[in-house]
Design a protein around this motif. Structure first.
Motif, PDB file in Angstrom:
ATOM      1  N   SER A 191       0.180 -15.160  -8.808  1.00  0.00           N
ATOM      2  CA  SER A 191       0.998 -16.115  -9.552  1.00  0.00           C
ATOM      3  C   SER A 191       0.064 -17.161 -10.134  1.00  0.00           C
ATOM      4  O   SER A 191      -1.128 -17.215  -9.795  1.00  0.00           O
ATOM      5  N   ASN A 192       0.584 -18.008 -10.997  1.00  0.00           N
ATOM      6  CA  ASN A 192      -0.232 -19.098 -11.535  1.00  0.00           C
ATOM      7  C   ASN A 192      -0.689 -20.024 -10.422  1.00  0.00           C
ATOM      8  O   ASN A 192      -1.821 -20.519 -10.433  1.00  0.00           O
ATOM      9  N   PHE A 193       0.194 -20.253  -9.444  1.00  0.00           N
ATOM     10  CA  PHE A 193      -0.183 -21.124  -8.331  1.00  0.00           C
ATOM     11  C   PHE A 193      -1.331 -20.516  -7.535  1.00  0.00           C
ATOM     12  O   PHE A 193      -2.290 -21.214  -7.174  1.00  0.00           O
ATOM     13  N   THR A 194      -1.265 -19.210  -7.268  1.00  0.00           N
ATOM     14  CA  THR A 194      -2.326 -18.558  -6.496  1.00  0.00           C
ATOM     15  C   THR A 194      -3.644 -18.572  -7.255  1.00  0.00           C
ATOM     16  O   THR A 194      -4.716 -18.771  -6.659  1.00  0.00           O
ATOM     17  N   ARG A 195      -3.591 -18.370  -8.563  1.00  0.00           N
ATOM     18  CA  ARG A 195      -4.824 -18.393  -9.350  1.00  0.00           C
ATOM     19  C   ARG A 195      -5.495 -19.762  -9.289  1.00  0.00           C
ATOM     20  O   ARG A 195      -6.726 -19.869  -9.212  1.00  0.00           O
ATOM     21  N   ASP A 196      -4.676 -20.818  -9.319  1.00  0.00           N
ATOM     22  CA  ASP A 196      -5.233 -22.170  -9.300  1.00  0.00           C
ATOM     23  C   ASP A 196      -5.522 -22.668  -7.882  1.00  0.00           C
ATOM     24  O   ASP A 196      -6.389 -23.525  -7.691  1.00  0.00           O
ATOM     25  N   ASN A 197      -4.775 -22.131  -6.905  1.00  0.00           N
ATOM     26  CA  ASN A 197      -4.912 -22.593  -5.515  1.00  0.00           C
ATOM     27  C   ASN A 197      -4.983 -21.396  -4.573  1.00  0.00           C
ATOM     28  O   ASN A 197      -4.077 -21.180  -3.756  1.00  0.00           O
ATOM     29  N   PRO A 198      -6.035 -20.586  -4.669  1.00  0.00           N
ATOM     30  CA  PRO A 198      -6.115 -19.415  -3.792  1.00  0.00           C
ATOM     31  C   PRO A 198      -6.285 -19.837  -2.339  1.00  0.00           C
ATOM     32  O   PRO A 198      -6.969 -20.822  -2.048  1.00  0.00           O
ATOM     33  N   PRO A 199      -5.649 -19.112  -1.397  1.00  0.00           N
ATOM     34  CA  PRO A 199      -5.793 -19.471   0.012  1.00  0.00           C
ATOM     35  C   PRO A 199      -7.173 -19.098   0.548  1.00  0.00           C
ATOM     36  O   PRO A 199      -7.769 -18.096   0.143  1.00  0.00           O
ATOM     37  N   ILE A 200      -7.667 -19.910   1.437  1.00  0.00           N
ATOM     38  CA  ILE A 200      -8.878 -19.616   2.207  1.00  0.00           C
ATOM     39  C   ILE A 200      -8.396 -19.410   3.635  1.00  0.00           C
ATOM     40  O   ILE A 200      -8.004 -20.357   4.314  1.00  0.00           O
ATOM     41  N   ALA A 201      -8.398 -18.165   4.080  1.00  0.00           N
ATOM     42  CA  ALA A 201      -7.648 -17.784   5.279  1.00  0.00           C
ATOM     43  C   ALA A 201      -8.550 -17.459   6.456  1.00  0.00           C
ATOM     44  O   ALA A 201      -9.629 -16.875   6.293  1.00  0.00           O
ATOM     45  N   SER A 202      -8.076 -17.839   7.634  1.00  0.00           N
ATOM     46  CA  SER A 202      -8.652 -17.400   8.904  1.00  0.00           C
ATOM     47  C   SER A 202      -7.518 -16.719   9.670  1.00  0.00           C
ATOM     48  O   SER A 202      -6.445 -17.304   9.842  1.00  0.00           O
ATOM     49  N   PHE A 203      -7.741 -15.498  10.117  1.00  0.00           N
ATOM     50  CA  PHE A 203      -6.651 -14.766  10.769  1.00  0.00           C
ATOM     51  C   PHE A 203      -7.185 -13.642  11.644  1.00  0.00           C
ATOM     52  O   PHE A 203      -8.344 -13.227  11.536  1.00  0.00           O
ATOM     53  N   VAL A 204      -6.314 -13.168  12.518  1.00  0.00           N
ATOM     54  CA  VAL A 204      -6.557 -11.973  13.334  1.00  0.00           C
ATOM     55  C   VAL A 204      -5.473 -10.971  12.974  1.00  0.00           C
ATOM     56  O   VAL A 204      -4.291 -11.336  12.887  1.00  0.00           O
ATOM     57  N   ILE A 205      -5.851  -9.724  12.762  1.00  0.00           N
ATOM     58  CA  ILE A 205      -4.882  -8.693  12.387  1.00  0.00           C
ATOM     59  C   ILE A 205      -4.994  -7.526  13.364  1.00  0.00           C
ATOM     60  O   ILE A 205      -6.093  -7.112  13.743  1.00  0.00           O
ATOM     61  N   ARG A 206      -3.829  -7.028  13.797  1.00  0.00           N
ATOM     62  CA  ARG A 206      -3.766  -5.949  14.783  1.00  0.00           C
ATOM     63  C   ARG A 206      -2.821  -4.870  14.286  1.00  0.00           C
ATOM     64  O   ARG A 206      -1.870  -5.143  13.550  1.00  0.00           O
ATOM     65  N   VAL A 207      -3.078  -3.620  14.733  1.00  0.00           N
ATOM     66  CA  VAL A 207      -2.192  -2.502  14.413  1.00  0.00           C
ATOM     67  C   VAL A 207      -1.857  -1.785  15.714  1.00  0.00           C
ATOM     68  O   VAL A 207      -2.756  -1.386  16.470  1.00  0.00           O
ATOM     69  N   LEU A 208      -0.564  -1.606  15.983  1.00  0.00           N
ATOM     70  CA  LEU A 208      -0.093  -0.892  17.169  1.00  0.00           C
ATOM     71  C   LEU A 208       0.659   0.346  16.720  1.00  0.00           C
ATOM     72  O   LEU A 208       1.593   0.258  15.919  1.00  0.00           O
ATOM     73  N   SER A 209       0.236   1.515  17.209  1.00  0.00           N
ATOM     74  CA  SER A 209       0.897   2.780  16.893  1.00  0.00           C
ATOM     75  C   SER A 209       1.713   3.235  18.089  1.00  0.00           C
ATOM     76  O   SER A 209       1.193   3.345  19.207  1.00  0.00           O
ATOM     77  N   PHE A 210       2.998   3.529  17.864  1.00  0.00           N
ATOM     78  CA  PHE A 210       3.858   3.975  18.955  1.00  0.00           C
ATOM     79  C   PHE A 210       3.628   5.429  19.305  1.00  0.00           C
ATOM     80  O   PHE A 210       4.054   5.900  20.354  1.00  0.00           O
ATOM     81  N   ASP A 211       2.953   6.177  18.425  1.00  0.00           N
ATOM     82  CA  ASP A 211       2.681   7.591  18.689  1.00  0.00           C
ATOM     83  C   ASP A 211       1.325   7.801  19.339  1.00  0.00           C
ATOM     84  O   ASP A 211       0.849   8.927  19.443  1.00  0.00           O
ATOM     85  N   SER A 212       0.686   6.725  19.755  1.00  0.00           N
ATOM     86  CA  SER A 212      -0.655   6.815  20.331  1.00  0.00           C
ATOM     87  C   SER A 212      -0.678   6.088  21.662  1.00  0.00           C
ATOM     88  O   SER A 212      -0.007   5.077  21.848  1.00  0.00           O
ATOM     89  N   GLN A 213      -1.472   6.583  22.592  1.00  0.00           N
ATOM     90  CA  GLN A 213      -1.629   5.945  23.891  1.00  0.00           C
ATOM     91  C   GLN A 213      -2.744   4.907  23.894  1.00  0.00           C
ATOM     92  O   GLN A 213      -2.963   4.232  24.892  1.00  0.00           O
ATOM     93  N   ARG A 214      -3.487   4.797  22.794  1.00  0.00           N
ATOM     94  CA  ARG A 214      -4.604   3.858  22.762  1.00  0.00           C
ATOM     95  C   ARG A 214      -4.121   2.420  22.651  1.00  0.00           C
ATOM     96  O   ARG A 214      -2.977   2.148  22.296  1.00  0.00           O
ATOM     97  N   ASN A 215      -5.000   1.510  22.995  1.00  0.00           N
ATOM     98  CA  ASN A 215      -4.698   0.100  22.852  1.00  0.00           C
ATOM     99  C   ASN A 215      -4.571  -0.256  21.376  1.00  0.00           C
ATOM    100  O   ASN A 215      -5.045   0.481  20.510  1.00  0.00           O
ATOM    101  N   PRO A 216      -3.951  -1.403  21.051  1.00  0.00           N
ATOM    102  CA  PRO A 216      -3.852  -1.808  19.646  1.00  0.00           C
ATOM    103  C   PRO A 216      -5.225  -1.905  18.993  1.00  0.00           C
ATOM    104  O   PRO A 216      -6.205  -2.289  19.633  1.00  0.00           O
ATOM    105  N   LEU A 217      -5.290  -1.521  17.727  1.00  0.00           N
ATOM    106  CA  LEU A 217      -6.514  -1.713  16.952  1.00  0.00           C
ATOM    107  C   LEU A 217      -6.567  -3.171  16.507  1.00  0.00           C
ATOM    108  O   LEU A 217      -5.599  -3.694  15.952  1.00  0.00           O
TER     109      LEU A 217
END
Length: 332
Positions: free
Chosen positions: A65-91
């Protein structure tokens, strides 16, 4: 809150609370590309997207958007993926710190393990910053609520406290004492006003004994009352300030603490905040903590801490949590 969905298809909805976003995908195997509905978090609308080619690519980016172009976010985050068809821990992706996100190619996570069926993608934003229009270092959007001391009158008031100009009351804390002004305290708190208006020892001895607060927390309280508290000081002493706001009937401080505590609920503080929410009658904070635990499934990550919580928490609060758990299971 939930993102809107014109197609009424829950597979594209992203659920959010304060700084957490969660996308539940019921069946990934039949798709080579899937993009979430836009979801609001901070100042921006966001998208999550999955693209299957040789490997699965996960993307997070703000809606263009115009707002994002002029004010892009500078982000700090943690992202995880959990699969219900897998016995492994979340990625879990290594933590992203202060990354500029403007396009859908600025954060791409190639996932080299096969994932099919039902997935949960969980994004916990640790901070979101924007560049200041005046230049200089980027500023956190969650620090903008702190007071800006621009008025000469407020500056003079803070000088009265900082320099001890004509203080007429001494506050004795658990580990030290500090001077203040009866007029300011009485104007900000009806409890203090009562102390100074009647023939109580506070009026006669010109002292207030507050044994349940430390000197640092008392100074933070005074800085708030005099309009000169700094944001980092407010954050550090939020819980002590909440107790003081409730004890001395300072509704604006109580609401400021409430609003701040809503902004950064996470696994490390959710149980403590839940107890404070019940103790000080903060229904929105309580509802958000319970939602974080139950609807977002974080209760399973806190097994040991939750067992300890059950041993010491208020019985009515525990009953309310279990009612939410039962309701969630019925709706599953």
């Amino acid at each position: 809150m939930k993102s809107s969905n014109n197609n009424n298809n829950s597979s594209y909805q992203v659920h959010t609370t304060s700084r957490l976003a969660q996308w539940r995908i019921h069946n990934l195997s039949s798709c080579t590309f899937r993009r979430s509905d836009p979801f609001p978090l901070g100042l921006w609308n966001w998208h999550l997207a999955l693209e299957k080619n040789k490997v699965l690519m996960l993307k997070l980016y703000p809606e263009i958007s115009n707002f994002t172009r002029d004010n892009p976010p500078i982000a700090s985050f943690v992202i995880r993926v959990l699969s219900f068809d897998s016995q492994r821990n979340p990625l879990v992706h290594p933590q992203i710190t202060d990354q500029l996100l403007k396009t859908n190619d600025d954060f791409v996570w190639p996932i080299h393990v096969p994932l099919t069926g039902k997935l949960i993608i969980d994004v916990e934003f640790l901070d979101l910053k924007t560049r200041s229009p005046q230049g200089g270092e980027p500023c956190s959007i969650w620090a903008e609520g702190s007071s800006s001391i621009n008025s000469a009158a407020l500056t003079s008031l803070s000088r009265m406290l900082m320099d001890g100009i004509y203080t007429d009351i001494t506050i004795n804390t658990s580990n030290g004492c500090v001077g203040a002004h009866r007029a300011v305290l009485a104007a900000r708190s009806p409890v203090f006003q009562t102390m100074f208006s009647h023939n109580l020892q506070e009026k006669e001895l010109s002292t207030i004994n507050i044994s349940d607060i430390t000197l640092d927390s008392c100074q933070a309280l005074l800085h708030y009352l005099y309009g000169c508290i700094l944001h980092h000081q407010f954050l550090h002493h939020r819980l002590s300030l909440l107790r003081a706001a409730d004890k001395y009937d300072i509704p604006d401080l109580k609401e400021a603490c409430h609003a701040s505590l809503l902004q950064d609920i996470d696994a490390n503080n959710v149980l403590e905040r839940l107890q404070y929410a019940a103790l000080y009658q903060l229904p929105e904070l309580k509802a958000n903590c319970i939602r974080y635990l139950i609807q977002f499934g974080k209760i399973f990550d806190l097994h040991h801490d939750f067992n300890h919580f059950l041993q010491c928490a208020d019985r009515e609060l525990i009953a309310e949590i279990f009612q939410e758990i039962l309701a969630a299971w019925k709706g599953f």
